[in-house]
Design a protein around this motif. Structure first.
Motif, mmCIF file in Angstrom:
data_model
loop_
_atom_site.group_PDB
_atom_site.id
_atom_site.type_symbol
_atom_site.label_atom_id
_atom_site.label_comp_id
_atom_site.label_asym_id
_atom_site.label_seq_id
_atom_site.Cartn_x
_atom_site.Cartn_y
_atom_site.Cartn_z
ATOM 1 N N GLU A 194 40.661 -20.440 -11.521
ATOM 2 C CA GLU A 194 41.524 -21.822 -11.579
ATOM 3 C C GLU A 194 42.884 -21.577 -11.200
ATOM 4 O O GLU A 194 43.509 -21.968 -10.218
ATOM 5 N N GLU A 195 43.380 -20.485 -12.347
ATOM 6 C CA GLU A 195 44.737 -20.052 -12.089
ATOM 7 C C GLU A 195 45.131 -19.375 -10.829
ATOM 8 O O GLU A 195 46.276 -19.577 -10.148
ATOM 9 N N ARG A 206 43.705 -29.705 -2.412
ATOM 10 C CA ARG A 206 42.748 -29.767 -3.765
ATOM 11 C C ARG A 206 41.419 -30.243 -3.747
ATOM 12 O O ARG A 206 40.724 -29.680 -4.392
ATOM 13 N N GLU B 15 30.454 -32.290 -8.363
ATOM 14 C CA GLU B 15 29.581 -31.371 -8.090
ATOM 15 C C GLU B 15 28.185 -32.245 -8.315
ATOM 16 O O GLU B 15 27.137 -31.838 -7.754
ATOM 17 N N THR B 76 40.616 -27.432 -16.687
ATOM 18 C CA THR B 76 41.292 -27.144 -15.132
ATOM 19 C C THR B 76 41.543 -28.390 -14.491
ATOM 20 O O THR B 76 41.369 -29.687 -15.270
ATOM 21 N N ALA B 77 42.424 -28.739 -13.481
ATOM 22 C CA ALA B 77 42.985 -29.491 -13.135
ATOM 23 C C ALA B 77 42.275 -30.728 -12.644
ATOM 24 O O ALA B 77 42.673 -31.916 -12.651
ATOM 25 N N ASP B 78 41.031 -30.444 -12.334
ATOM 26 C CA ASP B 78 39.944 -31.576 -12.024
ATOM 27 C C ASP B 78 39.376 -32.387 -13.156
ATOM 28 O O ASP B 78 38.426 -32.871 -13.149
ATOM 29 N N ASP B 79 39.577 -31.699 -14.483
ATOM 30 C CA ASP B 79 39.216 -32.235 -15.485
ATOM 31 C C ASP B 79 40.130 -33.509 -16.098
ATOM 32 O O ASP B 79 40.986 -33.439 -16.581
ATOM 33 N N TYR B 107 41.697 -18.670 -28.095
ATOM 34 C CA TYR B 107 41.803 -18.113 -27.167
ATOM 35 C C TYR B 107 42.321 -16.569 -27.751
ATOM 36 O O TYR B 107 41.991 -15.505 -26.881
ATOM 37 N N ARG B 112 42.950 -13.410 -25.496
ATOM 38 C CA ARG B 112 43.499 -13.651 -24.276
ATOM 39 C C ARG B 112 44.672 -15.027 -24.749
ATOM 40 O O ARG B 112 44.544 -15.372 -25.745
ATOM 41 N N PRO B 115 46.355 -20.170 -21.134
ATOM 42 C CA PRO B 115 47.100 -20.854 -19.868
ATOM 43 C C PRO B 115 47.664 -22.184 -20.218
ATOM 44 O O PRO B 115 46.907 -22.690 -20.825
ATOM 45 N N ILE B 117 47.717 -24.828 -18.583
ATOM 46 C CA ILE B 117 47.041 -25.917 -18.042
ATOM 47 C C ILE B 117 46.023 -26.105 -19.016
ATOM 48 O O ILE B 117 45.439 -27.355 -19.209
ATOM 49 N N GLN B 135 31.311 -25.941 -31.371
ATOM 50 C CA GLN B 135 30.570 -25.081 -30.345
ATOM 51 C C GLN B 135 31.707 -24.679 -29.301
ATOM 52 O O GLN B 135 31.448 -23.862 -28.429
ATOM 53 N N VAL B 156 29.057 -29.593 -21.361
ATOM 54 C CA VAL B 156 28.117 -28.594 -21.685
ATOM 55 C C VAL B 156 27.134 -29.065 -22.946
ATOM 56 O O VAL B 156 27.299 -29.671 -23.864
ATOM 57 N N ARG B 158 24.908 -28.347 -25.141
ATOM 58 C CA ARG B 158 24.646 -27.944 -26.489
ATOM 59 C C ARG B 158 25.907 -28.454 -27.151
ATOM 60 O O ARG B 158 25.791 -28.933 -28.238
#
Lengths: 409, 409
Positions: A194-195, A206, B15, B76-79, B107, B112, B115, B117, B135, B156, B158
């Motif tokens: 995504e980044e 988009r 999707e 992500t931006a589309d969430d 993270y 990591r 980010p 976002i 989870q 997700v 689970r």
């Protein structure tokens, strides 16, 4: 930019709301609608209830250009789609003489008398165009509500498809449909993708990109429409592939195991695996590909340490010194896999949990080793999540490491 | 008779509107909601668009008691599910400090940096109750709109299931709610089960039983409600178990591999497998069970015939005479599995297709052999369907044969 016409789909049927049935007619409809330049923006399952159908149709007609309603056109008492749509439009139903005659003839040919209730299949919404159904008994119907077209189709897939193809494609289907290309990436997180791709949103829009992620595999779905769709897709492919870099393993329907088998096949190499915590998942994925037997020879699932020694030749000293979950054991297992008669070996050993973890090696620790005749690679992972998640991540990231090792050579 | 409360389900995700994806979370939700006495009366898929989500939620809250929204809670931006529901309620989002810290820690543990976002996963709808998600990363949220409860859950499966089970079942699935007991059967077809149980419908009511089937495993879901639900369930259990007979392998959440491991454990026996066409699926299923390592020692996936000889000791003469897909080879492979250091062996060899079939041994032919210290059983199957279907059926029917062989001894 896109200029889709907006379509919605309604599957009618109380059985679709139970825990064991999904609507798949919407997939068929989605495919047919694409060819007409419509994009599905919403789909629903509703009960066999005229009020529920009327509400769905009214809500969707107010915000789309086309509503496809599937199912509920049969002869039984709970087939009430005609009633529901008529109610939404505030009109009545008329029994259609020619349809009655056709129904009676059809039943007669089958040696039966038509029951009174089945004559409801000859009921037509006031003002509707009849869409003949050569495959079945109930015809489709086409009406208008607000500014939207509204089409009623049978729930039987082949009837739905035939009516659509015969009567609707010729009038709606033009060259403006959507084209789609999928770039497939592995060994990378959704948020990283995504980044990296977000700077491209300004250029391509988009809504022209969807990111789908699952346990180590990420799909970038690129979409384009209109007369220049192919050129646009090619341009997008170039830009997004560049950003994906080495993470890209294929396009379209290709799977990660299929990509790996192809890399081995090109090099004339056989492949074997040695698995511990994944318990056969890597072998199962590789053999899920039709024709894998010309590359994949087999696997030793060495769950017990004795089997790692006896069947994969991992020295006991090494197991005692470094433990079963270690770089050394993973590499020895990969060499053991080569001993199955392969030039390429992949080994996975780790702690899937919930038990077996320690401070030093917590649950989710996984060591992976990949070997080819001229390269050897190792990686250690620490996956969060439960046993299933760890095992699936371990499998996909191991396959990804193997892919990268093969590509280097 | 039941008086369900009315629930609706919204799957968020563009999707899900494409031609190659169906929402299956609604099935999971339907099953979980049943246990709380809710019946699904409508389900929808909507785009990753805050306006579309807001409209769906408003419409459904006006006509149901509970709306479950799944998906669109990621980084992500589309969430945009949080934004959509907040919009429907006319309230804002607040970034939640403790959630931010938890996300950063999560993270960090994975090595990591979070980010910017991804911090959106810490945004909470004003007035919402947070439903922790052990989870995964994004928590669920529970709010009220009109008279309806509205719950946001991750896409997700689970995570959805765990949040529902941990936080919602205890408060909703009580008292007057439905009680459910699942009888699990293997090695039997849905239609056979349907035929055998249908005489019991008169006694207990058709709507008190649901049959869920999948590739060799059939669930009989028994339901009862009200003050005497427990007694009623016990009565139903007795009647349906009697009809299920030897096909019954367990109740509730127990899986077929777990039942097999338990039978071995009780007898103090170790288990190994030898697989050809299933390519590791049986081993993967057995090792999917936590704690399987005390029973399961390992597997040889002998895809190449050389490995059947070298690693499982199948005589070449036998392979030449009877072929790799034969009773003789299956039995020799099972003996080879015992050689891995086990008292119980299971072997599977067959033709998964699409290639490799002949008139004599068409695609879908599978031989299975099971051996214990005092019994040996063989069965030949001919499964219809594609490669995936044949492999999954072969795995489940092989496990079933092993279960029956163990039970005899």
């Amino acid at each position: 930019m896109f200029t889709f016409r907006r379509a919605a789909f309604v599957a009618v049927g109380s059985e679709m709301l139970r825990a064991d049935r999904v609507d798949t007619n919407s997939l068929l409809a989605s495919r047919l609608l694409q060819r007409c330049g419509y994009a599905l923006v919403e789909k629903r399952c509703v009960e066999d209830d005229a009020g529920a159908i009327a509400r769905a149709v009214r809500e969707l007609a107010a915000r789309t250009d086309l509503v496809v309603v599937s199912g509920g056109l049969g002869p039984t008492a709970d087939d009430v789609t005609r009633e529901g749509v008529a109610q939404a439009m505030g009109v009545g139903l008329l029994r259609h003489d020619a349809l009655v005659k056709a129904l009676e003839a059809r039943y007669r040919r089958a040696g039966r008398t038509i029951p009174e209730i089945a004559l409801r299949m000859a009921d037509v919404i006031e003002g509707a165009e009849i869409l003949p159904n050569p495959q079945g008994t109930a015809p489709g119907q086409l009406v208008t509500l607000d500014a939207a077209a509204l089409v009623l189709l049978p729930g039987v897939p082949r009837e739905l498809e035939e009516i659509f193809t015969t009567h609707l494609l010729p009038r709606w289907g033009c060259g403006a449909a959507m084209k789609v290309r999928t770039l497939r990436l592995s060994g990378v997180y959704e948020s990283q993708v995504e980044e990296r791709v977000s700077p491209l949103y300004d250029r391509f829009g988009r809504e022209a990109v969807t990111i789908l992620a699952g346990r180590g595999v990420v799909d970038l779905v690129l979409m384009a429409r209109g007369d220049h769709a192919d050129a646009r897709l090619a341009e997008m492919d170039e830009a997004f592939s560049a950003v994906a870099g080495d993470d890209l393993f294929g396009r379209g329907e290709v799977t990660l195991p299929a990509a790996i088998l192809m890399l081995c096949r090109e090099r004339g190499w056989k492949l074997a695996t040695a698995e511990s915590c994944t318990g056969g998942l890597a072998a199962a994925q590789l053999t899920s590909v039709a024709g894998s037997s010309d590359v994949f020879v087999g696997s030793v699932v060495a769950y017990a340490n004795e089997l790692k020694e006896e069947r994969l030749g991992v020295p006991r000293r090494l197991l005692e010194e470094h433990g079963a979950v270690s770089q050394e054991t993973a590499e020895a297992m990969a060499r053991g896999a080569l001993g199955l008669g392969a030039q390429v070996g992949l080994a996975i050993t780790g702690i899937a949990g919930p038990g077996g973890g320690s401070e030093d090696k917590p649950v989710g620790t996984v060591h992976v080793a990949a070997m080819t005749p001229n390269a050897a690679r190792h990686r250690r992972f620490r996956f969060p999540g439960d046993r299933t998640f760890v095992r699936e991540c371990a499998t996909n990231y191991a396959l990804d490491l193997l892919r990268r090792t093969l590509r280097e050579t």
